[in-house]
Design a protein around this motif. Structure first.
Motif, PDB file in Angstrom:
ATOM      1  N   GLY A 197      11.884  17.729   7.040  1.00  0.00           N
ATOM      2  CA  GLY A 197      10.501  16.993   6.709  1.00  0.00           C
ATOM      3  C   GLY A 197      10.352  16.655   5.514  1.00  0.00           C
ATOM      4  O   GLY A 197       9.451  16.152   5.063  1.00  0.00           O
ATOM      5  N   THR A 198      11.595  16.608   4.531  1.00  0.00           N
ATOM      6  CA  THR A 198      11.539  16.205   3.209  1.00  0.00           C
ATOM      7  C   THR A 198      11.937  14.743   3.027  1.00  0.00           C
ATOM      8  O   THR A 198      13.282  14.769   3.578  1.00  0.00           O
ATOM      9  CB  THR A 198      12.404  17.078   2.189  1.00  0.00           C
ATOM     10  OG1 THR A 198      11.776  18.359   2.285  1.00  0.00           O
ATOM     11  CG2 THR A 198      12.348  16.524   0.715  1.00  0.00           C
ATOM     12  N   THR A 199      11.261  13.736   2.501  1.00  0.00           N
ATOM     13  CA  THR A 199      11.961  12.463   2.270  1.00  0.00           C
ATOM     14  C   THR A 199      12.810  12.348   1.221  1.00  0.00           C
ATOM     15  O   THR A 199      12.403  12.765   0.257  1.00  0.00           O
ATOM     16  CB  THR A 199      10.661  11.440   2.262  1.00  0.00           C
ATOM     17  OG1 THR A 199       9.828  11.477   3.378  1.00  0.00           O
ATOM     18  CG2 THR A 199      11.147  10.001   1.861  1.00  0.00           C
ATOM     19  N   LEU A 200      13.994  11.801   1.483  1.00  0.00           N
ATOM     20  CA  LEU A 200      15.056  11.689   0.484  1.00  0.00           C
ATOM     21  C   LEU A 200      15.128  10.157  -0.348  1.00  0.00           C
ATOM     22  O   LEU A 200      14.620   9.280   0.469  1.00  0.00           O
ATOM     23  CB  LEU A 200      16.309  11.933   1.005  1.00  0.00           C
ATOM     24  CG  LEU A 200      16.404  13.352   1.566  1.00  0.00           C
ATOM     25  CD1 LEU A 200      17.834  13.604   2.092  1.00  0.00           C
ATOM     26  CD2 LEU A 200      16.095  14.519   0.653  1.00  0.00           C
ATOM     27  N   PRO A 201      15.241  10.212  -1.488  1.00  0.00           N
ATOM     28  CA  PRO A 201      15.052   8.725  -2.095  1.00  0.00           C
ATOM     29  C   PRO A 201      16.272   7.984  -1.852  1.00  0.00           C
ATOM     30  O   PRO A 201      17.455   8.808  -1.483  1.00  0.00           O
ATOM     31  CB  PRO A 201      15.227   9.273  -3.715  1.00  0.00           C
ATOM     32  CG  PRO A 201      15.815  10.429  -3.807  1.00  0.00           C
ATOM     33  CD  PRO A 201      15.325  11.361  -2.375  1.00  0.00           C
ATOM     34  N   ALA A 202      16.500   6.965  -2.159  1.00  0.00           N
ATOM     35  CA  ALA A 202      17.760   6.059  -2.128  1.00  0.00           C
ATOM     36  C   ALA A 202      18.826   6.560  -2.969  1.00  0.00           C
ATOM     37  O   ALA A 202      19.988   6.714  -2.479  1.00  0.00           O
ATOM     38  CB  ALA A 202      17.584   4.895  -2.297  1.00  0.00           C
TER      39      ALA A 202
END
Length: 805
Positions: free
Chosen positions: A406-411
């Protein structure tokens, strides 16, 4: 005359054949694939056969061991649910599909086993094994598209005897097998009780992390812990009636679902863009670096045993009606599996996924057969089947699941990412997908042989089958943590939908009719040379896709994967010869084939609708139809009796398995970059996991060496070498090659025995040179670890058997 009473056990049938050997002493192998006792060299089909003596002497304990002896036969039995039998490169669904049948039938004591898990069980007290290649169904209980494996267990005898076999070896292995048989009522009622107990430590230790508590354990994977018992009664009230009742039960409790974790073989997409590996994601979320990627040591979190239970009851009734023989086979069989797989890797508690299985079937087969030897030999029959399967995919989430998925990862792949989601969003939640499948099948079949001339036979057969299949899959959850906010409940719902399909119910029902047939001419050019050909059509029933799920566009359902697939059909052409030379001291059999399969049932990858919170695609496998595949190749088997008691054998196969029409394969991992294709065309490419060639050869010997205390004693042994060609495991459309280079395995044994078989003592070894090899490899993804399925290391031990008549 009653067929069972004429030869009270399958072992006696083989002995009778051996007694009728040719002048040079060449042993006549008897097979029963056509429901008659026939010499292997007289059957105009591609069949391989092994006697019960070979099975015991060479310690062929499991179906996969027979790949050492039989060309183009490669069972895949990594664990009960994902077992598959493969002939000519295809057969079952290796990934596990609980609503499917195998293209390779498994027939034990005239009972057709419908579920792949039945192939998992150990073999014991076997009288013989046959592998019949090509479509089956005009004589057998169920129809198949690529072949059948026929196992004959030893039957009761009115002559009393008992045998106990004990084998001990490295990895603390201990194997005990035996039987006892005899008459309860002379000439009327006989019994046989067979049993086994196998234990062995695992090959691959799981030592991480070292702290033990109620959720972490140190175990050894790929251990053996199983037992089984089979009881039989043979009733012969008259010379024309016999009834054989068989009851058996087998249990296993093993850590047998292991794949060794390795470093990711993919770091960039095929367009050059960087790929976020599983290891990269762990470093970003948890700061875990320098991960152990040695596949020979486990990194599983909280692994648990897989427990399986198999129970069967069958009765075979034979009545000699004078001009014809009547056979009735009634059977019930159940298989239950309760897996609790590890919850993750490297100490993370993500989720434990396992399919609880409760499968059972009832079958009834009736056959009428003419007496052999007439101008026209014939058999006709009917078959009825009721099959029910309950496949509950239980997913139990752990404390790290919400943060991981559920954690959004950066580019950027280097930045450390804080986890802010409440772990209770998923921790402790159980999400289930309850897959149900049922089949009702009835069929009529018949086959006949016209002996047109002493040198020319024409065999033809036909089968009609009507089937009704129902299936469903339902997604639901329970045990959600109390006190979640409305936003957190929405997070939970979105995660379940994006990871596994969310909340849904899908159902379908289909009925279909199908025809199978066979045309099989044969020519006896000389008494020692048989030429034959065949054209056959086979059908594999449409499967219930018990993991069918909705297809989403965002949060909107736009479709679904199919609940019931189309039936699979094959058209097979065969031509070959069987020959004997030098007064039967040499035999050479060669067969060429081409089998084109339409609507081939295989694992289809959906890359359109499953994503984690970071937008990373989660490929979803389901059972679907591939438009057309083709199998073609050549098989060879030969034996050479070099001298009295010394025999050389060889078996070879060359195989090409290719997709002819597969335009919509899901894009492999290295194509799943932003804006990349969702599907690719694999038409014209080879099917993975199929070795292009195999070569088996070896020598068996037995030489008398004198007498000890008045008992004749012989030295005996064997050496077998099995070579497998370079095999690709990765998707045919991937630019990354994962596979296994060509390798060879050597099995051997040497021992002494009383010539009458009352006592045997031998040393044995499997994988003599401790060859390290893999049976499968996976690329892994951002959310799954890349793994190797490892072959067994060297095992060795001592075996002793004692027999009392």
């Amino acid at each position: 005359m009653n067929p069972v009473k004429a030869a009270e056990s399958e072992a006696e049938i083989a002995a009778a054949a051996a007694a009728g050997e040719d002048d040079a002493g060449g042993e006549a192998i008897v097979v029963t694939a056509r429901h008659r006792d026939e010499k292997l060299q007289d059957v105009p089909l591609s069949i391989s056969a092994l006697s019960g003596d070979t099975v015991r002497t060479e310690k062929l304990d499991r179906l996969q061991d027979f790949a050492q002896k039989i060309p183009n036969f490669n069972p895949y039995t990594s664990n009960p649910r994902t077992s598959a039998l493969s002939i000519r490169g295809v057969g079952g669904i290796n990934g596990g599909s609980d609503g499917s049948e195998s293209g390779v039938g498994l027939i034990v004591d005239n009972v057709f086993y419908t579920y792949v898990g039945f192939a998992w069980g150990p073999l014991y007290d076997v009288a013989g094994l046959e592998v019949a290649r090509g479509p089956q169904g005009t004589l057998l209980g169920k129809n198949t598209t690529v072949g059948a494996v026929i196992v004959r267990n030893a039957a009761p005898s009115f002559d009393a005897s008992s045998e106990l076999e004990v084998s001990a070896g490295n990895y603390n292995s201990l194997q005990v097998r035996g039987y006892t048989t005899g008459a309860l009522i002379p000439d009327k009622l006989a019994y046989r009780v067979s049993f086994l107990r196998d234990k062995q430590d695992g090959f691959f230790p799981n030592n991480w992390p070292p702290i033990k508590d109620d959720r972490r354990s140190t175990v050894d994977f790929q251990d053996v812990n199983r037992w089984g018992v089979r009881g039989q009664l043979l009733w012969t009230p008259t010379d024309t009636i016999s009834s054989r009742l068989i009851v058996d039960h087998t249990e296993t409790r093993e850590f047998n679902n292991y794949g060794g974790i390795v470093a990711s073989p993919i770091t960039r997409y095929n367009n050059g863009a960087p790929y976020r590996t599983y290891a990269t994601k762990l470093a970003q979320l948890y700061g875990l670096t320098n991960l152990d990627t040695d596949p020979y040591t486990g990194e599983s979190t909280n692994p648990s045993q897989l427990s399986s239970y198999t129970t069967g009851v069958s009765n075979e009734l034979n009545i000699d009606l004078g001009g014809v023989d009547l056979t009735s086979v009634t059977a019930f069989r159940s298989f239950r599996l309760y897996p609790r797989n590890s919850q993750g890797s490297y100490g993370l508690y993500l989720y434990s996924l396992g399919y609880d299985n409760d499968n059972k079937f009832w079958s009834q087969e009736i056959r009428l057969a003419s007496k052999p030897g007439a101008f026209f030999d014939w058999q006709v029959g009917a078959y009825a089947l009721k099959d029910k399967r309950d496949s509950n995919n239980r997913i139990i989430f752990g404390k790290d699941a919400a943060g991981f998925y559920g954690t959004t990862l950066p580019a950027s792949f280097t930045a450390r990412v804080p986890i802010t989601i409440n772990p209770n969003v998923l921790d402790g939640l159980e999400y289930d997908q309850q897959g149900l499948a049922s089949t009702k099948s009835i069929a009529a079949f018949g086959q006949g042989t016209v002996h047109i001339a002493p040198w020319f036979d024409l065999t033809a057969g036909v089968r009609f089958t009507h089937e009704t299949r129902k299936g469903s899959n339902t997604g639901f959850s329970f045990n959600s943590a109390p006190g979640l906010t409305a936003a957190e409940i929405a997070q939970q719902t979105n995660l379940l939908r994006s990871l596994f399909g969310g909340y849904f119910t899908l159902a379908d029902k289909k009925s279909n009719n199908s025809w199978s047939w066979l045309v099989n001419p044969s020519f006896k050019i000389t008494p020692d040379l048989l030429l034959y050909g065949s054209v056959a059509r086979g059908v594999k029933s449409g499967a219930v896709n018990t993991v069918a799920v909705p297809v989403y566009s965002g949060a909107t359902v736009v479709g679904a994967t199919p609940v019931i697939t189309e039936p699979e059909t094959s058209l097979d052409f065969e031509a070959g010869f069987k020959s004997s030379w030098f007064a039967n001291r040499v035999t050479l059999n060669v067969n060429a084939y081409q089998n084109t399969i339409k609507n081939y049932q295989g694992s289809i990858t959906d890359t359109s609708s499953f994503f984690d919170a970071a937008g990373t695609n989660i490929p979803k496998l389901y059972l679907g139809n591939i438009a057309k595949v083709r199998l073609r190749g050549i098989e060879l088997e030969g034996n050479w009796q070099v001298a009295e008691g010394v025999q050389f054998h060889t078996a070879a196969a060359v195989l090409e398995a290719k997709y002819l029409d597969y335009v919509n394969s899901g894009a492999p991992v290295d194509y799943q970059y932003a804006g990349g294709p969702k599907t690719i065309d694999l038409s014209g490419r080879k099917i993975p996991n199929v070795p292009p060639w195999t070569l088996n050869f070896g020598v068996n010997f037995e030489r008398p060496v004198g007498a000890v205390q008045g008992q004749d004693v012989a030295v005996f042994g064997f050496v077998n070498q099995a070579l497998t060609g370079k095999t690709r495991f990765s998707d045919s459309g991937s630019e990354i090659w994962l596979g296994q280079k060509s390798y060879g395995l050597t099995n051997a044994s040497i021992g002494v025995k009383q010539v009458d078989g009352r006592f045997t003592l031998s040393l044995w070894v499997k994988n003599l040179f401790d060859k390290k090899y893999t049976q499968n490899k996976t690329l892994g993804t951002t959310n799954t670890v890349p793994t190797w399925l490892l072959g067994d290391p060297r095992t060795f031990g001592v075996r002793a058997s004692f027999k009392i008549d």
